[in-house]
Design a protein around this motif. Structure first.
Motif, PDB file in Angstrom:
ATOM      1  N   ASP A 238       0.848  -1.200   0.000  1.00  0.00           N
ATOM      2  CA  ASP A 238       0.000   0.000   0.000  1.00  0.00           C
ATOM      3  C   ASP A 238       0.885   1.253   0.000  1.00  0.00           C
ATOM      4  O   ASP A 238       1.915   1.293   0.684  1.00  0.00           O
ATOM      5  N   PRO A 239       0.512   2.270  -0.793  1.00  0.00           N
ATOM      6  CA  PRO A 239       1.355   3.480  -0.875  1.00  0.00           C
ATOM      7  C   PRO A 239       1.712   4.093   0.477  1.00  0.00           C
ATOM      8  O   PRO A 239       2.796   4.673   0.624  1.00  0.00           O
ATOM      9  N   LYS A 240       0.852   3.947   1.465  1.00  0.00           N
ATOM     10  CA  LYS A 240       1.163   4.533   2.766  1.00  0.00           C
ATOM     11  C   LYS A 240       2.327   3.804   3.442  1.00  0.00           C
ATOM     12  O   LYS A 240       3.001   4.353   4.321  1.00  0.00           O
ATOM     13  N   ASN A 241       2.564   2.552   3.061  1.00  0.00           N
ATOM     14  CA  ASN A 241       3.686   1.790   3.610  1.00  0.00           C
ATOM     15  C   ASN A 241       4.836   1.659   2.608  1.00  0.00           C
ATOM     16  O   ASN A 241       6.001   1.635   3.000  1.00  0.00           O
ATOM     17  N   ASP A 242       4.510   1.527   1.335  1.00  0.00           N
ATOM     18  CA  ASP A 242       5.505   1.543   0.259  1.00  0.00           C
ATOM     19  C   ASP A 242       6.657   0.569   0.518  1.00  0.00           C
ATOM     20  O   ASP A 242       7.827   0.914   0.412  1.00  0.00           O
ATOM     21  N   TYR A 243       6.313  -0.648   0.902  1.00  0.00           N
ATOM     22  CA  TYR A 243       7.263  -1.737   1.122  1.00  0.00           C
ATOM     23  C   TYR A 243       8.229  -1.470   2.283  1.00  0.00           C
ATOM     24  O   TYR A 243       9.284  -2.099   2.372  1.00  0.00           O
ATOM     25  N   ASN A 244       7.865  -0.572   3.152  1.00  0.00           N
ATOM     26  CA  ASN A 244       8.608  -0.392   4.400  1.00  0.00           C
ATOM     27  C   ASN A 244       8.227  -1.548   5.323  1.00  0.00           C
ATOM     28  O   ASN A 244       7.031  -1.790   5.571  1.00  0.00           O
ATOM     29  N   LEU A 245       9.191  -2.249   5.831  1.00  0.00           N
ATOM     30  CA  LEU A 245       8.922  -3.437   6.653  1.00  0.00           C
ATOM     31  C   LEU A 245       9.136  -3.185   8.140  1.00  0.00           C
ATOM     32  O   LEU A 245       9.211  -4.142   8.928  1.00  0.00           O
ATOM     33  N   ASN A 246       9.239  -1.941   8.558  1.00  0.00           N
ATOM     34  CA  ASN A 246       9.441  -1.639   9.976  1.00  0.00           C
ATOM     35  C   ASN A 246       8.277  -2.207  10.783  1.00  0.00           C
ATOM     36  O   ASN A 246       7.105  -1.865  10.550  1.00  0.00           O
ATOM     37  N   ILE A 247       8.578  -3.077  11.705  1.00  0.00           N
ATOM     38  CA  ILE A 247       7.549  -3.857  12.393  1.00  0.00           C
ATOM     39  C   ILE A 247       6.509  -2.994  13.098  1.00  0.00           C
ATOM     40  O   ILE A 247       5.313  -3.314  13.055  1.00  0.00           O
ATOM     41  N   PRO A 248       6.871  -1.882  13.765  1.00  0.00           N
ATOM     42  CA  PRO A 248       5.839  -1.069  14.437  1.00  0.00           C
ATOM     43  C   PRO A 248       4.761  -0.523  13.501  1.00  0.00           C
ATOM     44  O   PRO A 248       3.684  -0.137  13.974  1.00  0.00           O
ATOM     45  N   ARG A 249       5.006  -0.501  12.201  1.00  0.00           N
ATOM     46  CA  ARG A 249       3.958  -0.094  11.265  1.00  0.00           C
ATOM     47  C   ARG A 249       2.792  -1.086  11.258  1.00  0.00           C
ATOM     48  O   ARG A 249       1.662  -0.717  10.935  1.00  0.00           O
ATOM     49  N   TYR A 250       3.092  -2.326  11.590  1.00  0.00           N
ATOM     50  CA  TYR A 250       2.108  -3.390  11.439  1.00  0.00           C
ATOM     51  C   TYR A 250       1.690  -4.018  12.769  1.00  0.00           C
ATOM     52  O   TYR A 250       0.643  -4.657  12.836  1.00  0.00           O
ATOM     53  N   ILE A 251       2.522  -3.859  13.793  1.00  0.00           N
ATOM     54  CA  ILE A 251       2.199  -4.413  15.115  1.00  0.00           C
ATOM     55  C   ILE A 251       2.429  -3.321  16.156  1.00  0.00           C
ATOM     56  O   ILE A 251       3.557  -2.835  16.299  1.00  0.00           O
ATOM     57  N   ASP A 252       1.377  -2.950  16.857  1.00  0.00           N
ATOM     58  CA  ASP A 252       1.507  -1.979  17.946  1.00  0.00           C
ATOM     59  C   ASP A 252       1.715  -2.759  19.241  1.00  0.00           C
ATOM     60  O   ASP A 252       0.769  -3.313  19.809  1.00  0.00           O
ATOM     61  N   SER A 253       2.975  -2.826  19.682  1.00  0.00           N
ATOM     62  CA  SER A 253       3.298  -3.634  20.865  1.00  0.00           C
ATOM     63  C   SER A 253       3.252  -2.832  22.161  1.00  0.00           C
ATOM     64  O   SER A 253       3.559  -3.360  23.235  1.00  0.00           O
ATOM     65  N   SER A 254       2.875  -1.563  22.076  1.00  0.00           N
ATOM     66  CA  SER A 254       2.844  -0.731  23.279  1.00  0.00           C
ATOM     67  C   SER A 254       1.722  -1.173  24.202  1.00  0.00           C
ATOM     68  O   SER A 254       0.667  -1.642  23.759  1.00  0.00           O
ATOM     69  N   GLU A 255       1.949  -1.039  25.486  1.00  0.00           N
ATOM     70  CA  GLU A 255       0.932  -1.389  26.468  1.00  0.00           C
ATOM     71  C   GLU A 255      -0.194  -0.360  26.415  1.00  0.00           C
ATOM     72  O   GLU A 255       0.045   0.823  26.226  1.00  0.00           O
ATOM     73  N   PRO A 256      -1.442  -0.800  26.577  1.00  0.00           N
ATOM     74  CA  PRO A 256      -2.564   0.150  26.572  1.00  0.00           C
ATOM     75  C   PRO A 256      -2.374   1.209  27.651  1.00  0.00           C
ATOM     76  O   PRO A 256      -1.909   0.923  28.757  1.00  0.00           O
ATOM     77  N   GLU A 257      -2.723   2.451  27.314  1.00  0.00           N
ATOM     78  CA  GLU A 257      -2.558   3.556  28.248  1.00  0.00           C
ATOM     79  C   GLU A 257      -3.531   3.424  29.413  1.00  0.00           C
ATOM     80  O   GLU A 257      -4.685   3.030  29.236  1.00  0.00           O
ATOM     81  N   ASP A 258      -3.040   3.717  30.594  1.00  0.00           N
ATOM     82  CA  ASP A 258      -3.894   3.695  31.789  1.00  0.00           C
ATOM     83  C   ASP A 258      -4.644   5.033  31.855  1.00  0.00           C
ATOM     84  O   ASP A 258      -4.141   6.028  32.372  1.00  0.00           O
TER      85      ASP A 258
END
Length: 816
Positions: A423-443
């Protein structure tokens, strides 16, 4: 006598201590590893006459022992090691350390002592009885040394070693089928010390044919020794620059392999030196940037894989998102379908760099049909280990499970469609945080709850795994309020007792203990049948996988947390125990020197403490119980005697305290014992006795005489209690030793399997439940305190307190 892992590690590091300070770690490793190699192959040659390594008499470790203390020991050791090297085509591999170098080892006398001491340390080791098949006690010890050397060698010297945990993960990601023949090839173009190749070969039940290339000559020599120490005498490792001068070629092209693993040096800026792409490695791709060699290595690897080949490579995270020519290469790789998975690793895992790295899983089989890339963000799963981070067993297993099962786990892993990557918004960028949000939910703070009271249901809903495990607990703790909020039914201080006091919580604790008990009983027959042919690695694999399976279906408890408890205990205790049983059997032999459950300290190296000691000094009789420490025998057969010893010990401690307290109270200036005590207020029995005699002779102060007499009586009581403890300890230890000599195999198995292993694991896994309860209680307490007063109530309280302050000020005559 079997060699324990902990003994071997301790002794090896002692050998390093002999050299520490006189040279850099990157240099003294050569001395230690050379002697380890000579000792190992010498012992193996004694035990196995068909060994592929021929050990000449004047190149054996026994010959080195005969050189100890001689003025020319360094020179003669050099000659002996060279003889061993010449006989086995290992020149330039095992004879790189100069044992006669005064610039590193000191002047003549110092060199003589240092080299002789080094030989003496290895002399205490015996590898003839160490059955390393499938377990590799020696190989693990080699890795232990390599890890320590890499840690101490500094940034520029640490690249010869890939952490063993990462190597194991990479080997399992290849998913090598069980029926794979040994002729199947595995290749590492930047093999370093060879650890990656060895781990992959170990992961294949029949082994693999090993190929590798390493640029640094000294590191290549380490790899050759590593292969032999791991039993991989047949290997093909070549020295040279992989990019500029690849050694594995075939008819003008690169030789190809079935499997590939690599941890190339990160972002090499000089990779183009001597490089000529005469093998078509970049054909169809852009040329990698001149100042960064990451993609040059990656494209070399892809070219080196057969049409159905598979590989795993470690690269810095930058390869996933950097632009320009690297972006164009990355785009083409994704389109070709060669990338099967990407795993983001924690930062600071590798020696020589602290930057985070990733694993790229390559797979040419059915590449054109690949419609997605499986991504894992494992960056948060690690433990601190000195200056570095380290993957724990739970982290390793979770990565492999997610990959092999294609498990999509929230904030951890998912299959990312190529259409999303393209997709043009990603343009074959494979940086994992683009696809997986591993941050803990905000309290999130809830303003309405602060204004009107109540606890937001979305905070309680976030604790759903607890409500599944304890179905009635939520309604016991909370009453529904207005829409989306609940009221706490109990006082904040009663949350803990309410949670832990429910029948559901108690039942959960009980069911967890029963689950552990049933799992352990199901494996008891396997543990009882440990014998000389048992492979510890296979044993632990079977037992631990079943443990994971039984806890995977249970609510709330993280099966990987339970697995971690077991594997930690295995690594710390059980591995040594099982290795001893494999080598020595369960029960005592007729031969005292080969006693399997207990033995005389005189047969042990000097660095080990004894469990039981009779007497003092050089004539003391010392006993070491490697497999079954005496506390288990005493607890089972002499509980009454131990209870009496505990009572006597308490009485002794009380008597010691009574002496100390009485002297402290009366040795102060002006006190009855002040004149007798020393400047620090101390008064020994001997000094008190002399002072009392003098006062009685001179008819001194009756109160001081009485005080000193009291001290003497207290010291007498202390001596009596100490004597009682000593006598009871000796008697108990004698009973224990006598019992050791009569223990049957069934009794030994019961004590070790149940009282030692089983009880410890039960206790540790039960601790997981306790931690889970503490987490729930802590979270509920936070929520209760956060919303326990509305803003209106707080404002009212503030007004009342302000009025009190104003009234107090008026009473003090303070006016506005």
């Amino acid at each position: 006598m079997a060699l324990k892992k902990s003994d071997l590690y301790s002794s090896l590091w002692s050998s390093a201590d002999e050299l520490r300070g006189s040279m850099d770690a990157s240099q003294y490793k050569d001395y230690v590893l050379t002697l380890l190699f000579v000792k190992y192959v010498s012992d193996k040659a004694k035990e196995d006459k068909s060994s592929l390594i021929y050990v000449p008499d004047d190149g054996s470790f026994d010959y080195l022992v005969s050189l100890k203390g001689k003025p020319d020991v360094g020179e003669k050791v050099n000659i002996a090691v060279r003889r061993l090297a010449e006989e086995n085509d290992l020149l330039g591999v095992i004879n790189n350390a100069d044992f006669d170098d005064p610039t590193k080892l000191g002047d003549a006398k110092e060199l003589q002592v240092k080299v002789s001491n080094l030989i003496g340390i290895f002399q205490d080791m015996d590898f003839t009885g160490s059955k390393a098949e499938g377990d590799d006690l020696l190989g693990d010890a080699y890795e232990y040394l390599m890890r320590h050397f890499a840690t101490q060698s500094g940034k520029s010297k640490g690249q010869f070693y890939t952490p063993a945990e990462v190597s194991r993960v990479m080997s399992q990601l290849l998913q090598i089928p069980e029926n794979t023949p040994k002729s199947t090839t595995v290749y590492d173009p930047t093999c370093g010390s060879g650890s990656l190749l060895i781990k992959v070969a170990d992961a294949a039940p029949n082994g693999l044919s090993i190929y590798g290339q390493e640029n640094d000559n000294a590191t290549w020599a380490l790899a050759r020794m590593n292969m032999i120490l791991h039993g991989n005498e047949t290997h093909d490792l070549r020295q040279g620059n992989t990019l500029a001068d690849p050694k594995f070629t075939n008819n003008g092209g690169l030789q190809t392999f079935d499997y590939l693993v690599a941890n190339p040096p990160f972002s090499v800026k000089t990779w183009t030196n001597g490089f000529a792409d005469s093998y078509g490695r970049f054909e169809g791709f852009d040329t990698p940037p001149d100042k960064n060699g990451d993609y040059a290595f990656l494209l070399h690897m892809i070219k080196s894989l057969r049409p159905r080949g598979k590989g795993v490579v470690v690269l810095p995270h930058g390869v996933l998102f950097r632009g320009n020519s690297e972006a164009r290469i990355r785009t083409e790789l994704v389109k070709l379908g060669y990338i099967k998975a990407i795993i983001g690793l924690p930062a600071n895992l590798f020696y020589g760099t602290s930057i985070p790295a990733c694993l790229i899983v390559l797979d040419k089989e059915d590449a054109q049909a690949r419609t997605g890339i499986f991504m894992i963000d494992a960056s948060k799963g690690f433990a601190k280990d000195g200056p570095k981070n380290r993957l724990r067993p739970r982290d390793m297993h979770k990565i492999v499970d997610a990959f092999t099962g294609g498990k999509e786990i929230a904030r951890y892993s998912r299959m990312v469609p190529v259409s999303e990557i393209a997709d043009p918004k990603n343009d074959y960028n494979l940086n994992i945080p683009r696809y997986i949000d591993s941050s803990e939910p905000e309290d999130i703070q809830d303003l309405r709850a602060h204004m009107q009271g109540g606890i937001p249901n979305f905070d309680l809903d976030a604790l759903q795994p607890y409500w599944v495990a304890f179905p009635s607990l939520r309604s016991e703790l909370f009453a529904p309020q207005h829409d989306g909020y609940s009221d706490l039914r109990v006082q904040t201080g009663d949350i803990q007792s309410t949670v832990t006091g429910t029948g559901e919580y108690e039942g959960f604790v009980r069911d967890t203990a029963n689950t552990v008990d049933q799992w352990w009983k199901s494996k008891r027959a396997m543990l009882e049948s440990i014998m000389s042919s048992t492979k510890p690695a296979d044993l632990i694999q079977d037992i631990s996988e079943v443990l994971l399976a039984v806890f995977r279906s249970r609510p709330l408890i993280d099966e990987y947390g339970v697995y971690e408890k077991f594997m930690s205990y295995w690594n710390d205790v059980m591995h040594d125990d099982v290795s001893l049983i494999v080598s020595e059997g369960w029960t005592q032999s007729v031969q005292p020197r080969a006693a399997r459950t207990w033995r005389d300290k005189n047969n042990k190296p000097k660095y080990e403490d004894a469990h039981i000691v009779f007497g003092t000094g050089a004539k003391a009789k010392r006993w070491v119980m490697d497999l079954l420490p005496p506390e288990y025998v005493i607890a089972r057969y002499f509980a009454a005697e131990q209870s009496e010893l505990d009572r006597l010990t308490e009485a002794r401690d009380a008597a010691i305290l009574a002496v100390a307290e009485y002297i402290e109270e009366n040795a102060l200036e002006g006190g009855l014992l002040f004149d007798a005590a020393d400047d620090e207020g101390k008064l020994t029995n001997t000094v008190a006795k002399a002072a009392l005699k003098e006062l009685q002779t001179t008819k001194g102060d009756p109160d001081e005489i009485a005080a000193l007499a009291k001290v003497m009586a207290l010291y007498s009581a202390e001596a009596k209690t100490k004597g009682s403890v000593k006598d009871a300890t000796i008697a108990l230890n004698e009973k224990a030793i006598t019992k050791y000599k009569t223990l049957t195999e069934a009794e030994v198995q019961d004590l070790i399997i149940d009282a030692k292993w089983g009880a410890t694991l039960q206790q540790q896994i039960n601790g997981e439940v306790t931690v889970l309860g503490q987490i729930l209680i802590a979270r509920l307490t936070v929520l209760a305190r956060r919303y326990q007063g509305t803003v209106k109530e707080l404002a009212s309280t503030v007004e009342v307190l302000s009025a009190r302050v104003r009234q107090q000020l008026v009473s003090m005559g303070v006016t506005q």
